[in-house]
Design a protein around this motif. Structure first.
Motif, PDB file in Angstrom:
ATOM      1  N   VAL A 158      90.021  17.180 134.768  1.00  0.00           N
ATOM      2  CA  VAL A 158      90.011  16.076 133.802  1.00  0.00           C
ATOM      3  C   VAL A 158      89.824  14.745 134.506  1.00  0.00           C
ATOM      4  N   THR A 159      88.976  13.911 133.906  1.00  0.00           N
ATOM      5  CA  THR A 159      88.751  12.558 134.393  1.00  0.00           C
ATOM      6  C   THR A 159      88.495  11.677 133.180  1.00  0.00           C
ATOM      7  N   GLY A 160      89.002  10.468 133.226  1.00  0.00           N
ATOM      8  CA  GLY A 160      88.808   9.601 132.070  1.00  0.00           C
ATOM      9  C   GLY A 160      89.392   8.223 132.261  1.00  0.00           C
ATOM     10  N   VAL A 204      87.422  10.498 127.747  1.00  0.00           N
ATOM     11  CA  VAL A 204      87.956  11.513 128.654  1.00  0.00           C
ATOM     12  C   VAL A 204      86.992  12.699 128.687  1.00  0.00           C
ATOM     13  N   HIS A 205      86.721  13.178 129.902  1.00  0.00           N
ATOM     14  CA  HIS A 205      85.908  14.384 130.100  1.00  0.00           C
ATOM     15  C   HIS A 205      86.812  15.458 130.695  1.00  0.00           C
ATOM     16  N   MET A 206      86.785  16.641 130.085  1.00  0.00           N
ATOM     17  CA  MET A 206      87.571  17.778 130.542  1.00  0.00           C
ATOM     18  C   MET A 206      86.649  18.966 130.770  1.00  0.00           C
ATOM     19  N   ALA A 207      87.012  19.808 131.721  1.00  0.00           N
ATOM     20  CA  ALA A 207      86.227  21.016 131.968  1.00  0.00           C
ATOM     21  C   ALA A 207      87.158  22.159 132.326  1.00  0.00           C
ATOM     22  N   LEU A 208      86.716  23.349 131.995  1.00  0.00           N
ATOM     23  CA  LEU A 208      87.446  24.565 132.350  1.00  0.00           C
ATOM     24  C   LEU A 208      86.442  25.495 133.012  1.00  0.00           C
ATOM     25  N   MET A 242      93.484  19.836 126.560  1.00  0.00           N
ATOM     26  CA  MET A 242      93.339  20.777 127.677  1.00  0.00           C
ATOM     27  C   MET A 242      94.076  22.085 127.395  1.00  0.00           C
ATOM     28  N   LEU A 243      95.231  22.008 126.769  1.00  0.00           N
ATOM     29  CA  LEU A 243      95.923  23.232 126.368  1.00  0.00           C
ATOM     30  C   LEU A 243      95.070  24.013 125.374  1.00  0.00           C
TER      31      LEU A 243
END
Length: 170
Positions: A109-111, A125-129, A159-160
């Motif tokens: 996660v970054t934001g 916010v950018h999230m990745a899995l 994210m969860l």
């Protein structure tokens, strides 16, 4: 109390995190985190659960560009070309955490959790899995100017949800 600690985590998020960690344990899967704007809050939430050590491998708090390069192996040129808050960097963070851990799944996660400066959007916010031997998925959120704490809490929830979706697809 500092605004960064408000609002408190809703009870349903604690319950969701606990259910997810138990599902990871049941499936003998492990998770790692690579966090910037959340500052390790996701790792703290997941490791607050009793028995988490069998499913939580490690967490990276990489707030600066240098730390993203040093700890996650992200090329500095990538950070400068695409900027640290971007889809490509979130994906690289998750994939870097996967490469530098023993985890089966990694979240990155970054934001901008606070005022972002000229030309940048507060609440972006950018999230990745990333999954070992699998694909990397991305989610972009625009939380707006709701305050640092609220952005971080909403990011944890997102994210969860990403982790939950990945486990349902597994």
């Amino acid at each position: 109390m500092s605004e960064t600690l408000e609002p408190a985590l809703p009870d349903h998020m604690d319950g969701q995190a606990e259910r997810l960690m138990h599902r990871l344990c049941e499936r003998k899967l492990t998770v790692a985190t690579a966090e910037s704007c959340t500052g390790g809050m996701l790792a703290a939430l997941l490791t607050d659960i009793e028995g988490a050590s069998s499913s939580f491998d490690r967490g990276f708090v990489t707030y600066t560009e240098d730390s993203k390069s040093e700890l996650l192996g992200i090329a500095p040129t990538l950070l400068h070309h695409d900027e640290a808050v971007s889809e490509v960097v979130a994906r690289a963070m998750a994939e870097g955490a996967l490469k530098r851990s023993e985890a089966d799944i990694a979240l990155g996660v970054t934001g901008f959790a606070g005022p972002a400066g000229p030309g940048h959007e507060e609440g972006l916010v950018h999230m990745a899995l990333a999954r070992r031997n699998g694909r990397t998925v991305h989610r972009e959120q625009h939380f707006g100017s709701i305050g640092r704490g609220a952005i971080r809490v909403k990011t944890l929830k997102a994210m969860l949800d990403m982790l939950e979706q990945a486990l349902e697809e597994e």
